[in-house]
Write a protein that holds these residues in place. Structure first.
Motif, short mmCIF file in Angstrom:
data_model
loop_
_atom_site.label_atom_id
_atom_site.label_comp_id
_atom_site.label_asym_id
_atom_site.label_seq_id
_atom_site.Cartn_x
_atom_site.Cartn_y
_atom_site.Cartn_z
N UNK A 108 0.83 -1.20 0.00
CA UNK A 108 0.00 0.00 0.00
C UNK A 108 0.87 1.26 0.00
N UNK A 109 0.33 2.32 -0.59
CA UNK A 109 0.98 3.62 -0.54
C UNK A 109 0.13 4.52 0.34
N UNK A 110 0.72 5.05 1.41
CA UNK A 110 -0.02 5.85 2.39
C UNK A 110 0.60 7.25 2.46
N UNK A 111 -0.25 8.27 2.32
CA UNK A 111 0.19 9.66 2.47
C UNK A 111 -0.71 10.31 3.52
N UNK A 112 -0.19 10.61 4.69
CA UNK A 112 -1.03 11.22 5.74
C UNK A 112 -1.45 12.63 5.38
N UNK A 113 -2.45 13.14 6.06
CA UNK A 113 -2.86 14.52 5.86
C UNK A 113 -1.72 15.44 6.28
N UNK A 114 -1.50 16.51 5.51
CA UNK A 114 -0.41 17.47 5.77
C UNK A 114 0.91 16.74 6.00
N UNK A 115 1.40 16.02 5.00
CA UNK A 115 2.62 15.22 5.19
C UNK A 115 3.84 16.05 5.53
N UNK A 116 3.84 17.34 5.15
CA UNK A 116 4.99 18.20 5.45
C UNK A 116 5.11 18.51 6.94
N UNK A 117 4.03 18.27 7.70
CA UNK A 117 4.03 18.57 9.12
C UNK A 117 4.22 17.34 10.00
N UNK A 118 4.30 16.18 9.38
CA UNK A 118 4.35 14.93 10.14
C UNK A 118 5.51 14.89 11.12
N UNK A 119 6.71 15.19 10.64
CA UNK A 119 7.88 15.12 11.52
C UNK A 119 7.80 16.16 12.64
N UNK A 120 7.34 17.36 12.31
CA UNK A 120 7.25 18.42 13.32
C UNK A 120 6.25 18.07 14.41
N UNK A 121 5.11 17.53 14.01
CA UNK A 121 4.09 17.15 14.99
C UNK A 121 4.60 16.01 15.87
N UNK A 122 5.25 15.03 15.24
CA UNK A 122 5.80 13.92 16.01
C UNK A 122 6.85 14.38 17.01
N UNK A 123 7.71 15.31 16.57
CA UNK A 123 8.74 15.83 17.46
C UNK A 123 8.12 16.57 18.64
N UNK A 124 7.06 17.33 18.37
CA UNK A 124 6.37 18.06 19.44
C UNK A 124 5.75 17.08 20.44
N UNK A 125 5.19 15.99 19.93
CA UNK A 125 4.61 14.98 20.81
C UNK A 125 5.67 14.38 21.73
N UNK A 126 6.82 14.01 21.15
CA UNK A 126 7.89 13.41 21.94
C UNK A 126 8.45 14.39 22.97
#
Length: 230
Positions: free
Chosen positions: A164-182
Motif C-alpha cells: 500500500x501507498x499511504x500519504x497522511x494529511x499534511x505530510x509536510x508537518x508529520x515530523x514536526x508534529x511527532x517531534x512536538x509529541x515526543x
C-alpha cells in the motif's frame, strides 16, 4: 514514526517503510507499528526539494535560468528560484505570474522537471524494499504533497499482497508534529538521573537547583562587597 502510530495511520500494518522526502534529500527507515521501533535508516539524495527547484528553474527559463516569454519582465532568476518552492505544490494550467506576483507552474513543467528524480528515487526505494518484508510505504515531507511522488513506490508484493501507498494529511508537518509529541512526553516524564547514593534528582536545569545556586552566588557576592567596603 511517533505521529504515524499515535494518529492510527499505520496501526493496521505489520511493518512499514517511511520515506521522508525533504529539501536536502530523502530518508528511508522501517517502522514496527506494534513496538514503535525504528530501524534500517538510510539517507539518499536521489530526490530532494532543492534539486527539484533548480530543475524547474531550468525548465522554465532554459539553461540560462532566466524566465522566458511573458515571465521575462515579471520575475527575475533569484525570484523564480524562491517562487518555485511553493509553486510546485500548487500547479496551474500554465506558467504565469498573477496580479499579486504569485508564480504558477503548469503540470507539464512540473512533470518534465520531476521525471528523472522519480526514476532515481524509485530505483533507490526498490533496492531498499527488496531486502525487507514490508506491508506499506508511507510518504511524508513537503514533496509528498506532489501527486506524482507516489510513483516512486514500485508495484511489488509484500507479505499480505501488493504494498500500500499511504500519504497522511499534511505530510509536510508529520515530523514536526511527532517531534512536538515526543518533546511533550519528555517534559512530563520523571528524570532517570540519580545521585550516586540512589536518590532521584530532577533535570540539571530544573527551577529548584537554579534558584538555590542563584541564592548562594548572591550571598557570596554580598559578603565580598560587605567585607571590601569595610
Amino acid at each position: 514514526a511517533a505521529y504515524l502510530i499515535d494518529a492510527g495511520v499505520i496501526g493496521r500494518y505489520r511493518s512499514v517503510v517511511v520515506v521522508d522526502c525533504g529539501d536536502t534529500g530523502m530518508t528511508l527507515y522501517t517502522v514496527d507499528p506494534a513496538s514503535g521501533a525504528v530501524s534500517d535508516i538510510t539517507r539518499s539524495r536521489a530526490l530532494s526539494g532543492r534539486a527539484l527547484d533548480d530543475a524547474i528553474v531550468r525548465v522554465v527559463g532554459g539553461e540560462s535560468g532566466a524566465a522566458r516569454g511573458p515571465l521575462t519582465t515579471k520575475i527575475s532568476r533569484s525570484a523564480l528560484r524562491s517562487a518555485v518552492r511553493t509553486a510546485k505544490e500548487e500547479p496551474s494550467d500554465d506558467d504565469s505570474v498573477d496580479a499579486a506576483g504569485r508564480f504558477r507552474i503548469d503540470d507539464a513543467t512540473l512533470a518534465t522537471a520531476l521525471r528523472p528524480f522519480l526514476a532515481d528515487a524509485r530505483d533507490e526505494l526498490s533496492r531498499y524494499l527488496a531486502t525487507r518484508s514490508t506491508c506499506a510505504v508511507v510518504l511524508v515531507g513537503g514533496l509528498a504533497n506532489l501527486p506524482s511522488i507516489a510513483d516512486i513506490v514500485p508495484q511489488v508484493d509484500g507479505p499480505d499482497g501488493p504494498i500500500d501507498v499511504v500519504i497522511p494529511a499534511s505530510p509536510e508537518q508529520t515530523a514536526a508534529v511527532g517531534a512536538a509529541m515526543l518533546a511533550s512526553e519528555e517534559a512530563f516524564a520523571p528524570s532517570r538521573l540519580a545521585f550516586i547514593g540512589g536518590g532521584r534528582r530532577r533535570g540539571a536545569l530544573s527551577p529548584l537547583p537554579i534558584a538555590v545556586t542563584a541564592v548562594i552566588i548572591a550571598a557570596a557576592m554580598f559578603t565580598v562587597y560587605a567585607v571590601g567596603s569595610h
